[in-house]
Design an enzyme around this catalytic site. Structure first.
Site, PDB file in Angstrom:
ATOM      1  N   LYS A 192       0.807  -1.226   0.000  1.00  0.00           N
ATOM      2  CA  LYS A 192       0.000   0.000   0.000  1.00  0.00           C
ATOM      3  C   LYS A 192       0.841   1.277   0.000  1.00  0.00           C
ATOM      4  CE  LYS A 192      -3.288  -2.990   0.451  1.00  0.00           C
ATOM      5  NZ  LYS A 192      -3.557  -3.834  -0.697  1.00  0.00           N
ATOM      6  N   GLU A 236      -3.822   7.263   6.539  1.00  0.00           N
ATOM      7  CA  GLU A 236      -4.268   8.291   5.609  1.00  0.00           C
ATOM      8  C   GLU A 236      -5.484   8.991   6.194  1.00  0.00           C
ATOM      9  OE1 GLU A 236      -4.896   5.964   2.116  1.00  0.00           O
ATOM     10  OE2 GLU A 236      -6.812   5.179   2.765  1.00  0.00           O
ATOM     11  N   HIS A 271     -15.229  -1.711   7.706  1.00  0.00           N
ATOM     12  CA  HIS A 271     -14.389  -1.412   6.538  1.00  0.00           C
ATOM     13  C   HIS A 271     -14.369  -2.564   5.537  1.00  0.00           C
ATOM     14  CE1 HIS A 271     -13.188   1.686   9.261  1.00  0.00           C
ATOM     15  NE2 HIS A 271     -12.607   0.832  10.054  1.00  0.00           N
ATOM     16  N   ARG A 321      -5.056  -9.138  -6.709  1.00  0.00           N
ATOM     17  CA  ARG A 321      -5.718 -10.440  -6.620  1.00  0.00           C
ATOM     18  C   ARG A 321      -7.120 -10.320  -7.189  1.00  0.00           C
ATOM     19  NH1 ARG A 321      -9.304  -9.163  -2.609  1.00  0.00           N
ATOM     20  NH2 ARG A 321      -8.563  -7.741  -0.980  1.00  0.00           N
TER      21      ARG A 321
END
Length: 503
Positions: free
Chosen positions: A120, A204, A239, A296
């Site tokens: 990430k 973030e 999430h 993926r």
């Protein structure tokens, strides 16, 4: 690139995705090999595959994350390739590397691509280089609490901690204030380590109300990259997505063009191979920001399949064999609208906590415009060791209204007795006026009183059952009256009502 021979594939996964991959293998004339933990000895994916081998152990670390054992089985079974599915080892560059070093085909991106854009923090750097807007946050993985807190203060609370090496909602924590950071940081690290074998996290800026939209991409070994449109994934809890659809209700041709161009730029920059997903956040002004690349197959890939007519697992296998994409961007056509509801063994009234037990009754919906990617069968046991998803219900329509109608019918037909499920919640979503109108965001779950609506539905169900029982007793057609303590789930009442009418 020389084409590779792939006649036998080991599926390093479990549940519905292992079943789904095995079925495409059979369609292609490829033998499939399942692996299973002690808990999954009688699981559906074991039955569906051509061969099955025991991994041993119960936990993910002992079984589906055990690289050494998986490679040993691959050698013993003499497979040509390994498909990791999603989750577990699917985004682990070290695993992809050892598969490649063993002379086997890894059905997914190269280990190098996973290590770069699949990470990430590295992906954020590449996005910035490609001119794709990113959210404020840490540039690299956070090594200490002190460093993380400094980054959080710079970005401004609330912030979101995320696992650097994986996705699926694992290792994510919302931090609303400085006082919450320390415990959230340790918790995110712990879950990231347990889920992906990598404790690195980054942060973030967090937007409570936004749209979560992703773009499906396919790339081959010759530098060809295409997109297959977008998916709206804003109905989430913890999430993690629960409902997805394509196309997105908020999409405009101009926004789609900019987002898909950004996704292709990113994939091209790292010579991406295989199926992948580029995820974006879109704010109320339709500004979009890069979130991450999932290297993926995504859980929600079926909605893309039903509107494009493509089998993404087949495409993955053909690309891994070394073949060129059989089509170009101009050839991709989208037809109609598709919706997916994930059916989890969870209690929506108890913060979606997992529900375990034996599936006493389990009947999936059928009929036109309905597809079910299923990982269980009646009598199966839902354990506490793995992800709680039972199945995915996918419906298609010529327009969004038809897809919605098909989904409402399919959810009513889906019968599960023995565990709590998210079926009632999905029914609630399909009837919500904002969702029906296509006006919903990532804060949907937090802004809705599902418990209140569920209680009203329960009372209505009880009245139906009581009325049916009374009529049948009066007609001497019912030998045993149903007992009720008022605590049964909607799924249980559906089963009881069905049995009552059949008696």
């Amino acid at each position: 690139m020389t084409e590779r021979i792939v006649n036998k594939i080991l599926i390093a996964n479990r549940g519905e995705i292992a079943v789904r991959i095995a079925r495409t293998c059979r369609d292609m004339g490829i033998r499939s090999v399942a692996v299973f933990s002690d808990v999954d000895e009688s699981a559906l994916h074991v039955e569906v595959a051509d061969e099955a081998y025991a991994l041993g152990g119960k936990t993910a670390a002992e079984s589906y994350l055990n690289q050494e054992r998986i490679l040993q089985i691959a050698n013993d079974a003499r497979v040509d390739a390994i498909h990791p599915g999603y989750g577990f080892l699917s985004e682990n560059p070290a695993f992809a590397s050892v598969v490649e070093q063993a002379g086997l085909v890894f059905i997914g991106p190269t280990s190098e691509a996973i290590r770069t854009i699949g990470d990430k923090t590295e992906a954020r750097k590449i996005a910035r280089q490609c001119g794709v807007p990113i959210l404020p946050g840490s540039g690299d993985a956070i090594l200490t609490e002190e460093e993380g807190l400094q980054n959080a203060q710079a970005a401004g609370f609330p912030i979101l901690l995320k696992a650097a090496a994986g996705g699926g909602g694992k290792g994510m924590r919302i931090v609303s204030a400085e006082s919450e950071f320390s415990s959230a940081f340790r918790s995110a690290q712990s879950e990231a380590k347990a889920s992906f074998g990598d404790l690195r996290v980054f942060l973030e800026k967090y937007f409570e109300s936004s749209h979560h939209i992703e773009v499906q991409i396919l790339g081959d070994s010759f530098g060809n990259v295409v997109h297959l449109g977008e998916r709206e994934c804003s109905i989430q809890r913890r999430h993690q997505k629960v409902v997805e659809e394509t196309p997105s209700p908020i999409m405009t041709p101009e926004l789609r063009s900019r987002m898909t161009d950004a996704a292709i730029r990113l994939a091209t920059a790292v010579r991406y191979r295989s199926a992948g997903t580029v995820e974006f956040l879109v704010d109320s002004e339709r500004n979009f920001y890069f979130l991450e690349v999932n290297t993926r197959l995504q859980v929600e890939h079926p909605v893309t399949e039903v509107v494009t007519g493509l089998d993404l697992v087949r495409e993955q296998i053909e690309i891994a064999r070394g073949k060129r994409l059989s089509f170009v961007q101009h050839d991709v056509q989208w037809r109609g609208h598709a919706i997916e509801c994930r059916v989890y063994a969870e209690d929506p009234l108890n913060n979606f906590l997992p529900s375990t037990g034996r599936l006493v009754r389990y009947r999936v919906p059928e009929g036109s415009r309905v597809r079910v990617d299923n990982g269980f069968c009646e009598g199966g046991v839902v354990s506490s060791f793995y992800d709680s998803m039972l199945a995915k219900v996918i419906t298609w329509g010529r327009d969004r209204g038809e897809a919605l109608g098909a989904m409402r019918r399919a959810l009513k037909e889906f019968m599960v007795v023995g565990v709590e499920t998210t079926i009632p919640f999905c029914e609630f979503v399909m009837s919500d006026e904002d969702f029906v109108g296509g006006d919903y965001r990532t804060d949907f779950v937090n802004r809705r009183s599902f418990a209140q609506a569920y209680g009203m539905q329960m009372r209505e169900e009880l009245l139906h059952v009581a009325l049916a029982a009374t009529l049948l007793v009066e007609g001497n057609l019912l030998s045993m009256q149903p007992k009720s303590d008022g605590l049964e789930t909607t799924s249980r009442w559906k089963a009881l009502r069905t049995e009552t009418y059949r008696s």
